[in-house]
Design an enzyme around this catalytic site. Structure first.
Site, PDB file in Angstrom:
ATOM      1  N   LYS A   1      46.433  27.741  -2.981  1.00  0.00           N
ATOM      2  CA  LYS A   1      46.400  28.153  -1.778  1.00  0.00           C
ATOM      3  C   LYS A   1      45.691  29.573  -1.252  1.00  0.00           C
ATOM      4  CE  LYS A   1      50.505  31.421  -2.110  1.00  0.00           C
ATOM      5  NZ  LYS A   1      51.894  31.786  -1.800  1.00  0.00           N
TER       6      LYS A   1
ATOM      7  N   TYR B   1      34.345  57.598  11.006  1.00  0.00           N
ATOM      8  CA  TYR B   1      35.090  57.888  11.826  1.00  0.00           C
ATOM      9  C   TYR B   1      36.108  59.014  11.903  1.00  0.00           C
ATOM     10  CZ  TYR B   1      33.210  53.575  13.930  1.00  0.00           C
ATOM     11  OH  TYR B   1      32.184  52.645  14.290  1.00  0.00           O
TER      12      TYR B   1
END
Length: 381
Positions: free
Chosen positions: A39, A274
Site C-alpha cells: 500500500k 524563514y
C-alpha cells in the site's frame, strides 16, 4: 547524477534488498504464507516493482489499502494466477464490481460492506472473494465481537447462495511494536475465539491472519496461516524497542539523495531560512539542498535533520521550506552538484530513516512513505 541523466534529487530503490528482506522474513514464519503489503506506493518505494520483487522472493499474496491500488496491480499484469490481492479499505460506492471481476479479496468488517460485496457479485455474475475482519482491540476497521455472530451468519448465508466465498478471517494488532504490551495477549486470545466461532458455524477460510511486521518478527504464536509484513519488507524496523534491521537480517531499501544546487560563503551572524531560527555562529559556507516538505522532508526536522555531505554529517540549518533546505558546511567548500544523502542503509555513515524519525518526532514509516512524486525512484539491484 544517476547514469547519464542529471537529477536534482532521487530515491535509489534496492530491489535486491527487498527480495532478501522477504526471504529473511519468510524464514521467521516458515509454515505461513507471505503477504507483501505494498500500500501507499509500496511505502514510498514504488508499488509495482516492489510487489514483483516480493513475488520473486516467494510472496504469494499482496496487500493494499485502497481498491485503486489493488486494481493497479492487476493492470500491471499481476494476475490471480500469480498473486492473491487483499484490499481492506472499501468505502460506500467504491468499485466493488471491478474488484470482484479482478478476483480481489475484499475485506468486510460490517453488514454494509458485506451487502455491497454481495450486490457486486450479483451484478457481475461471479462469486466474490470475501475476508471477514474482526476488531480484536485496535478500534479501527473490523467487526466488534458483539456483532461478529450476525456478520458471520450473514456471510455464511451468502456463501450458501453462491454469492461470496469466505476466503479469510483476519484482524490487526494495536501494540505489537511494543514488546510485552498488555494488549497483545488479549487480542490474540480474542482473535482465536472469533475465528473459532466462524469455523464452528461452517466457515472454511483459506487463511487466518493477524501478524503484521512486528508480530512476524517477534510473535511466532501469531503467525497462523499467513503473515503480512509491511515496513519490515522494506528493511526498516517497526520500532527501535523491537530491534534494528540488522538484528533481523534486514536491509533498508531506499536511499534519498540530492545534489547541492548552491554552495556559498556567508558571514557570521547571518540568518538562514524563514524566521531566522538558525543564525551562523561565524563565517561559514552554506549548501542548498533542493528538497523540502513538498517532497516529503518533514518540516518538524528543521534545525535537526541529519545529512551526509562529503563524508561528514551535517544538520539542517534553519527551517525546512517547501522545496529546499540549507545545511551549514562549516567552512568546507564542496563543488556544487555534490551529493547530499538524507538517509539510506547507513553503510557509509549516512543517516537512516530512523535517524530522521527521531529528529522529526515521528516514526520511520512516515519518513519513507511521505517521499513525494517529484522525487524520481531509481530502481537497481
Amino acid at each position: 547524477m544517476r547514469g547519464s541523466e542529471p537529477m536534482r534529487a532521487w530515491a535509489d530503490i534496492d530491489l535486491a534488498a527487498i527480495r532478501n528482506n522477504v526471504r529473511a522474513l519468510r524464514s521467521l514464519a516458515p509454515t505461513a504464507a507471505f503477504m507483501a503489503v505494498v500500500k501507499a506506493d509500496g511505502y514510498g518505494h514504488g508499488m509495482v516493482p516492489c510487489a514483483k520483487a516480493a513475488l520473486d522472493a516467494g510472496a504469494t499474496w499482496l496487500g493494499t489499502a485502497t481498491p485503486e491500488e489493488a486494481l493497479a496491480l492487476r493492470a500491471a499484469g499481476i494476475g490471480p494466477d500469480r498473486a492473491r490481492v487483499l484490499c481492506w479499505l472499501w468505502a460506500p460506492g467504491d468499485p466493488w464490481r471491478e474488484g470482484v471481476e479482478a478476483g480481489l479479496d475484499l475485506s468486510v468488517g460490517g453488514r454494509r460492506a458485506l451487502d455491497e460485496a454481495i450486490g457486486a457479485a450479483r451484478a457481475v455474475g461471479r462469486t466474490a472473494r470475501v475476508q471477514l475482519k474482526a476488531d480484536t482491540g485496535l478500534g479501527r476497521g473490523g467487526c466488534q465481537p458483539a456483532d461478529w455472530p450476525e456478520l458471520v451468519a450473514a456471510a455464511l448465508a451468502a456463501e450458501a447462495d453462491g454469492h461470496i466465498r469466505i476466503t479469510g478471517l483476519w484482524s490487526h494488532f494495536a501494540c505489537a511494536d511494543e514488546p510485552h504490551h498488555p494488549s497483545i495477549a488479549p487480542q490474540l486470545a480474542l482473535f482465536r475465539r472469533m475465528t473459532d466461532h466462524a469455523v464452528d458455524r461452517g466457515a472454511r477460510p483459506e487463511v487466518r491472519h493477524i501478524a503484521n511486521s512486528p508480530a512476524t518478527l517477534t510473535l511466532p504464536e501469531a503467525h497462523f496461516d499467513l503473515v503480512r509484513p509491511g515496513i519490515a519488507m522494506y528493511g526498516i524496523s517497526p520500532s527501535p524497542e523491537i530491534g534494528t534491521p540488522e538484528d533481523f537480517g534486514l536491509r533498508p531499501a531506499m536511499t534519498l539523495s540530492a545534489a547541492l544546487t548552491l554552495v556559498k560563503k556567508v558571514p557570521g551572524g547571518h540568518g538562514v531560512s524563514y524566521g531566522h531560527t538558525y543564525v551562523t555562529p561565524g563565517e561559514t559556507t552554506l549548501g542548498l539542498v533542493p528538497l523540502g516538505y513538498g517532497d516529503g522532508v518533514p518540516r518538524h526536522a528543521s534545525d535537526s535533520g541529519p545529512v551526509l555531505v562529503s563524508g561528514k554529517r551535517r544538520t539542517v540549518a534553519g527551517r525546512v521550506a517547501m522545496d529546499q533546505f540549507v545545511v551549514d558546511l562549516g567552512g568546507d567548500e564542496p563543488p556544487e552538484g555534490t551529493t547530499a544523502v538524507l538517509f539510506g542503509p547507513g553503510d557509509s555513515g549516512e543517516p537512516t530513516a530512523e535517524d530522521w524519525a527521531r529528529a522529526a518526532g515521528t516514526i520511520a514509516y512516515e519518513i519513507v512513505t511521505r517521499v513525494g512524486g517529484r522525487v524520481p525512484r531509481v530502481l537497481h539491484e
